[in-house]
Design an enzyme around this catalytic site. Structure first.
Site, PDB file in Angstrom:
ATOM      1  N   CYS A 103      19.329 -42.561 -91.456  1.00  0.00           N
ATOM      2  CA  CYS A 103      19.137 -41.137 -91.722  1.00  0.00           C
ATOM      3  C   CYS A 103      20.509 -40.532 -91.991  1.00  0.00           C
ATOM      4  O   CYS A 103      21.477 -40.861 -91.295  1.00  0.00           O
ATOM      5  CB  CYS A 103      18.493 -40.480 -90.497  1.00  0.00           C
ATOM      6  SG  CYS A 103      18.208 -38.716 -90.692  1.00  0.00           S
ATOM      7  N   LEU A 104      20.588 -39.647 -92.977  1.00  0.00           N
ATOM      8  CA  LEU A 104      21.886 -39.030 -93.294  1.00  0.00           C
ATOM      9  C   LEU A 104      22.397 -38.177 -92.139  1.00  0.00           C
ATOM     10  O   LEU A 104      23.593 -37.908 -92.065  1.00  0.00           O
ATOM     11  CB  LEU A 104      21.779 -38.194 -94.581  1.00  0.00           C
ATOM     12  CG  LEU A 104      21.556 -39.013 -95.864  1.00  0.00           C
ATOM     13  CD1 LEU A 104      21.365 -38.089 -97.057  1.00  0.00           C
ATOM     14  CD2 LEU A 104      22.707 -39.978 -96.116  1.00  0.00           C
ATOM     15  N   GLY A 163      16.603 -40.080 -99.127  1.00  0.00           N
ATOM     16  CA  GLY A 163      15.729 -38.957 -98.805  1.00  0.00           C
ATOM     17  C   GLY A 163      16.490 -37.907 -98.019  1.00  0.00           C
ATOM     18  O   GLY A 163      17.489 -38.215 -97.360  1.00  0.00           O
ATOM     19  N   HIS A 193      10.928 -34.739 -90.382  1.00  0.00           N
ATOM     20  CA  HIS A 193      12.050 -33.803 -90.196  1.00  0.00           C
ATOM     21  C   HIS A 193      11.556 -32.347 -90.210  1.00  0.00           C
ATOM     22  O   HIS A 193      12.137 -31.486 -89.559  1.00  0.00           O
ATOM     23  CB  HIS A 193      13.080 -33.952 -91.319  1.00  0.00           C
ATOM     24  CG  HIS A 193      14.115 -35.013 -91.090  1.00  0.00           C
ATOM     25  ND1 HIS A 193      15.014 -34.969 -90.049  1.00  0.00           N
ATOM     26  CD2 HIS A 193      14.418 -36.129 -91.795  1.00  0.00           C
ATOM     27  CE1 HIS A 193      15.827 -36.026 -90.124  1.00  0.00           C
ATOM     28  NE2 HIS A 193      15.485 -36.753 -91.171  1.00  0.00           N
ATOM     29  N   HIS A 226       9.230 -40.333 -92.992  1.00  0.00           N
ATOM     30  CA  HIS A 226      10.461 -39.994 -92.274  1.00  0.00           C
ATOM     31  C   HIS A 226      10.895 -38.561 -92.609  1.00  0.00           C
ATOM     32  O   HIS A 226      11.209 -37.763 -91.721  1.00  0.00           O
ATOM     33  CB  HIS A 226      11.536 -41.023 -92.662  1.00  0.00           C
ATOM     34  CG  HIS A 226      12.920 -40.736 -92.170  1.00  0.00           C
ATOM     35  ND1 HIS A 226      13.635 -41.630 -91.397  1.00  0.00           N
ATOM     36  CD2 HIS A 226      13.750 -39.674 -92.349  1.00  0.00           C
ATOM     37  CE1 HIS A 226      14.821 -41.112 -91.113  1.00  0.00           C
ATOM     38  NE2 HIS A 226      14.920 -39.933 -91.687  1.00  0.00           N
ATOM     39  N   GLU A 227      10.870 -38.220 -93.917  1.00  0.00           N
ATOM     40  CA  GLU A 227      11.322 -36.877 -94.340  1.00  0.00           C
ATOM     41  C   GLU A 227      10.346 -35.790 -93.867  1.00  0.00           C
ATOM     42  O   GLU A 227      10.771 -34.717 -93.430  1.00  0.00           O
ATOM     43  CB  GLU A 227      11.484 -36.804 -95.859  1.00  0.00           C
ATOM     44  CG  GLU A 227      12.460 -37.798 -96.475  1.00  0.00           C
ATOM     45  CD  GLU A 227      13.796 -37.863 -95.764  1.00  0.00           C
ATOM     46  OE1 GLU A 227      14.248 -36.859 -95.179  1.00  0.00           O
ATOM     47  OE2 GLU A 227      14.405 -38.950 -95.787  1.00  0.00           O
ATOM     48  N   GLN A 259      17.742 -30.603 -92.572  1.00  0.00           N
ATOM     49  CA  GLN A 259      19.005 -31.341 -92.448  1.00  0.00           C
ATOM     50  C   GLN A 259      20.177 -30.605 -93.094  1.00  0.00           C
ATOM     51  O   GLN A 259      21.327 -30.929 -92.834  1.00  0.00           O
ATOM     52  CB  GLN A 259      18.883 -32.731 -93.096  1.00  0.00           C
ATOM     53  CG  GLN A 259      17.960 -33.680 -92.369  1.00  0.00           C
ATOM     54  CD  GLN A 259      17.877 -35.006 -93.082  1.00  0.00           C
ATOM     55  OE1 GLN A 259      17.090 -35.173 -93.995  1.00  0.00           O
ATOM     56  NE2 GLN A 259      18.723 -35.950 -92.690  1.00  0.00           N
TER      57      GLN A 259
HETATM   58 NI    NI Z   1      16.415 -38.475 -91.938  1.00  0.00          NI
END
Ligand code: NI
Length: 180
Positions: free
Chosen positions: A94-95, A46, A140, A136-137, A51
């Site tokens: 998380c990336l 995701g 963000h 989660h996304e 991000q």
């Molecule tokens: Ni994330």
């Protein structure tokens, strides 16, 4: 399509709120395509627009197993319309927090309304990994990250590791700049 640079924590840009898209324009479609490409290249499941430094309410996800056909999902202006009372705990990463993981408890199932890549209004029901991933996304988009749910002790430990990783990366970045 083009790869975008993923912002790594700690970074104040990850705390910013994204603005609604309203209409899925060609620019937003391009953003969606770039975000999917960036997510697959980083081996993530995701990614949210903030991000990659874009403050638009867009997220992409694909929770298909690595050896299964891809199942890309793109959501503009996603909204959680319903949350189950039942909660579930998953280990999240998380990336923007490379190699850091923590158990986070969230509603086990959610119903989400969103605009797809054609601008059509849609709804989906998510459970399991997809429910965790989309919550989660969507977080963000409000400047909320998964470590906001863990104890201050664990959060500080994760942020300390990431600060150290950034310091170790810095000399290589400077070399790159000098070469330009
Ligand atoms: Ni994330």
């Amino acid at each position: 399509m083009a790869l975008r640079t993923i912002i790594k924590a700690p970074d104040p840009r990850l705390k910013l709120k994204a603005a609604p898209v309203g209409t899925v324009t060609p620019d937003i479609r391009q953003l969606m395509a770039d975000m999917l490409e960036t997510m697959y290249a980083a081996i993530g499941i995701g990614l949210a627009a903030p991000q990659v430094g874009v403050l638009a309410r867009v997220v992409v996800a694909d929770v298909a197993k690595r050896d299964a056909p891809r199942q890309p999902l793109v959501l503009a202006d996603p909204e959680i319309l319903w949350r189950s009372v039942e909660r579930a705990s998953h280990e999240e990463g998380c990336l923007s927090f490379p190699e850091q993981f923590a158990e986070v408890e969230r509603p086990a199932r959610v119903r989400i309304g969103y605009l797809d890549e054609t601008g059509s209004r849609r709804e989906l029901m998510a459970d399991g990994l997809l429910a965790t991933c989309l919550q989660h996304e969507i977080d963000h988009l409000s400047g909320v990250v998964f470590v906001d749910y863990v104890s201050p002790l664990k959060r500080n430990m994760i942020l300390r590791k990431l600060r150290k990783a950034k310091r170790l990366e810095a000399p290589a970045d400077e070399e790159e700049r000098a070469a330009l």
